[in-house]
Motif scaffolding. Structure first.
Motif, PDB file in Angstrom:
ATOM      1  N   MET A 103       0.822  -1.207   0.000  1.00  0.00           N
ATOM      2  CA  MET A 103       0.000   0.000   0.000  1.00  0.00           C
ATOM      3  C   MET A 103       0.856   1.257   0.000  1.00  0.00           C
ATOM      4  O   MET A 103       0.510   2.258  -0.636  1.00  0.00           O
ATOM      5  CB  MET A 103      -0.937   0.008   1.210  1.00  0.00           C
ATOM      6  CG  MET A 103      -2.015  -1.061   1.154  1.00  0.00           C
ATOM      7  SD  MET A 103      -3.033  -1.084   2.655  1.00  0.00           S
ATOM      8  CE  MET A 103      -4.121   0.323   2.325  1.00  0.00           C
ATOM      9  N   ALA A 104       1.984   1.231   0.695  1.00  0.00           N
ATOM     10  CA  ALA A 104       2.840   2.407   0.819  1.00  0.00           C
ATOM     11  C   ALA A 104       3.476   2.802  -0.512  1.00  0.00           C
ATOM     12  O   ALA A 104       3.951   3.935  -0.654  1.00  0.00           O
ATOM     13  CB  ALA A 104       3.919   2.158   1.863  1.00  0.00           C
ATOM     14  N   LYS A 105       3.458   1.916  -1.502  1.00  0.00           N
ATOM     15  CA  LYS A 105       4.016   2.224  -2.824  1.00  0.00           C
ATOM     16  C   LYS A 105       3.118   3.150  -3.638  1.00  0.00           C
ATOM     17  O   LYS A 105       3.545   3.704  -4.639  1.00  0.00           O
ATOM     18  CB  LYS A 105       4.226   0.930  -3.621  1.00  0.00           C
ATOM     19  CG  LYS A 105       5.250  -0.001  -3.038  1.00  0.00           C
ATOM     20  CD  LYS A 105       5.288  -1.291  -3.857  1.00  0.00           C
ATOM     21  CE  LYS A 105       6.194  -2.325  -3.230  1.00  0.00           C
ATOM     22  NZ  LYS A 105       6.128  -3.614  -3.943  1.00  0.00           N
ATOM     23  N   GLN A 106       1.871   3.289  -3.223  1.00  0.00           N
ATOM     24  CA  GLN A 106       0.926   4.090  -3.983  1.00  0.00           C
ATOM     25  C   GLN A 106       1.266   5.576  -3.872  1.00  0.00           C
ATOM     26  O   GLN A 106       1.693   6.031  -2.809  1.00  0.00           O
ATOM     27  CB  GLN A 106      -0.503   3.853  -3.471  1.00  0.00           C
ATOM     28  CG  GLN A 106      -0.957   2.424  -3.651  1.00  0.00           C
ATOM     29  CD  GLN A 106      -2.284   2.206  -2.988  1.00  0.00           C
ATOM     30  OE1 GLN A 106      -3.304   2.310  -3.637  1.00  0.00           O
ATOM     31  NE2 GLN A 106      -2.265   1.903  -1.706  1.00  0.00           N
ATOM     32  N   PRO A 107       1.060   6.323  -4.955  1.00  0.00           N
ATOM     33  CA  PRO A 107       1.359   7.757  -4.897  1.00  0.00           C
ATOM     34  C   PRO A 107       0.405   8.493  -3.956  1.00  0.00           C
ATOM     35  O   PRO A 107      -0.768   8.131  -3.859  1.00  0.00           O
ATOM     36  CB  PRO A 107       1.169   8.219  -6.351  1.00  0.00           C
ATOM     37  CG  PRO A 107       0.271   7.194  -6.968  1.00  0.00           C
ATOM     38  CD  PRO A 107       0.548   5.905  -6.247  1.00  0.00           C
ATOM     39  N   ASN A 108       0.933   9.475  -3.270  1.00  0.00           N
ATOM     40  CA  ASN A 108       0.146  10.375  -2.416  1.00  0.00           C
ATOM     41  C   ASN A 108      -0.535   9.691  -1.236  1.00  0.00           C
ATOM     42  O   ASN A 108      -1.480  10.241  -0.675  1.00  0.00           O
ATOM     43  CB  ASN A 108      -0.907  11.125  -3.240  1.00  0.00           C
ATOM     44  CG  ASN A 108      -0.282  11.899  -4.371  1.00  0.00           C
ATOM     45  OD1 ASN A 108       0.765  12.527  -4.192  1.00  0.00           O
ATOM     46  ND2 ASN A 108      -0.889  11.847  -5.537  1.00  0.00           N
ATOM     47  N   ILE A 109      -0.102   8.512  -0.860  1.00  0.00           N
ATOM     48  CA  ILE A 109      -0.727   7.853   0.288  1.00  0.00           C
ATOM     49  C   ILE A 109      -0.132   8.427   1.574  1.00  0.00           C
ATOM     50  O   ILE A 109       1.078   8.591   1.686  1.00  0.00           O
ATOM     51  CB  ILE A 109      -0.575   6.319   0.205  1.00  0.00           C
ATOM     52  CG1 ILE A 109      -1.418   5.651   1.286  1.00  0.00           C
ATOM     53  CG2 ILE A 109       0.866   5.883   0.277  1.00  0.00           C
ATOM     54  CD1 ILE A 109      -1.638   4.170   1.065  1.00  0.00           C
ATOM     55  N   LYS A 110      -1.006   8.773   2.509  1.00  0.00           N
ATOM     56  CA  LYS A 110      -0.571   9.382   3.766  1.00  0.00           C
ATOM     57  C   LYS A 110      -0.908   8.514   4.975  1.00  0.00           C
ATOM     58  O   LYS A 110      -0.126   8.383   5.895  1.00  0.00           O
ATOM     59  CB  LYS A 110      -1.216  10.760   3.937  1.00  0.00           C
ATOM     60  CG  LYS A 110      -0.810  11.763   2.877  1.00  0.00           C
ATOM     61  CD  LYS A 110      -1.585  13.059   3.052  1.00  0.00           C
ATOM     62  CE  LYS A 110      -1.238  14.084   2.012  1.00  0.00           C
ATOM     63  NZ  LYS A 110      -1.654  13.780   0.666  1.00  0.00           N
ATOM     64  N   LYS A 111      -2.123   7.929   4.947  1.00  0.00           N
ATOM     65  CA  LYS A 111      -2.599   7.177   6.111  1.00  0.00           C
ATOM     66  C   LYS A 111      -3.250   5.882   5.671  1.00  0.00           C
ATOM     67  O   LYS A 111      -3.873   5.814   4.620  1.00  0.00           O
ATOM     68  CB  LYS A 111      -3.656   7.984   6.877  1.00  0.00           C
ATOM     69  CG  LYS A 111      -3.131   9.176   7.627  1.00  0.00           C
ATOM     70  CD  LYS A 111      -4.191   9.708   8.580  1.00  0.00           C
ATOM     71  CE  LYS A 111      -5.051  10.737   7.892  1.00  0.00           C
ATOM     72  NZ  LYS A 111      -5.988  11.383   8.806  1.00  0.00           N
ATOM     73  N   LEU A 112      -3.107   4.877   6.535  1.00  0.00           N
ATOM     74  CA  LEU A 112      -3.829   3.625   6.377  1.00  0.00           C
ATOM     75  C   LEU A 112      -4.874   3.568   7.484  1.00  0.00           C
ATOM     76  O   LEU A 112      -4.602   3.960   8.618  1.00  0.00           O
ATOM     77  CB  LEU A 112      -2.893   2.430   6.522  1.00  0.00           C
ATOM     78  CG  LEU A 112      -1.647   2.419   5.647  1.00  0.00           C
ATOM     79  CD1 LEU A 112      -0.847   1.157   5.897  1.00  0.00           C
ATOM     80  CD2 LEU A 112      -2.008   2.556   4.188  1.00  0.00           C
ATOM     81  N   VAL A 113      -6.055   3.083   7.155  1.00  0.00           N
ATOM     82  CA  VAL A 113      -7.144   3.013   8.124  1.00  0.00           C
ATOM     83  C   VAL A 113      -7.766   1.621   8.032  1.00  0.00           C
ATOM     84  O   VAL A 113      -7.910   1.067   6.944  1.00  0.00           O
ATOM     85  CB  VAL A 113      -8.225   4.078   7.834  1.00  0.00           C
ATOM     86  CG1 VAL A 113      -9.313   4.052   8.903  1.00  0.00           C
ATOM     87  CG2 VAL A 113      -7.622   5.471   7.712  1.00  0.00           C
TER      88      VAL A 113
END
Length: 151
Positions: A103-113
């Motif tokens: 998931m962290a590879k995705q562009p503009n990702i800041k938070k996981l919920v």
């Protein structure tokens, strides 16, 4: 048990049916949709990314996350389940770490919920051990916990 043998692979023609046959403990079934329902949902919501969790080349679990931001300005983890015969061995935690990396590879990702029923102690312990924080967010009967990607 060698947790290096835990892998996640995108759902495909070879593994989807095995995922449908997996089951959680009866006491957990009230907390999670069946994998078949989740797989069907992913076919109608193309931003959902379903994966098989494999241990030593055998499908032992299922996970799914959303590749776009939703509530709380985060990308949501929709499902993580490990078959009842493989629970309590660290496979779920290892697979969740792999999913977080993906998931962290995705562009503009800041938070996981991730949301789960407050009585689901297994989910609570798993997410707390991975740095998810309960900020008091609630959605219906579920609580939502958050992890900043940069942490």
């Amino acid at each position: 048990m060698n947790l290096d043998h835990v892998k996640i692979e995108e759902l495909n023609a070879e593994n989807w049916y095995d995922c449908c046959g997996l089951e959680v403990e009866p006491s957990q079934s009230k907390y999670i949709e069946s994998n078949a329902v989740s797989i069907a949902q992913s076919k109608f919501e193309p931003t959902l990314k379903p994966y098989a969790i494999c241990f030593e080349e055998k499908v032992v679990g299922f996970l799914m996350y959303n590749s776009v931001q939703e509530e709380l300005e985060g990308n949501w983890i929709y499902r993580i389940m490990i078959d009842k015969d493989y629970q309590g061995k660290g496979i779920g935690k290892a697979a969740t770490k792999l999913m977080i990396s993906e998931m962290a590879k995705q562009p503009n990702i800041k938070k996981l919920v991730v949301g789960y029923h407050p009585e689901n102690k297994g989910a609570h312990n798993l997410y707390a051990s991975l740095g998810f924080i309960d900020n008091g967010d609630r959605f219906g009967k579920e609580m939502a916990v958050v992890k900043n990607v940069n942490e």
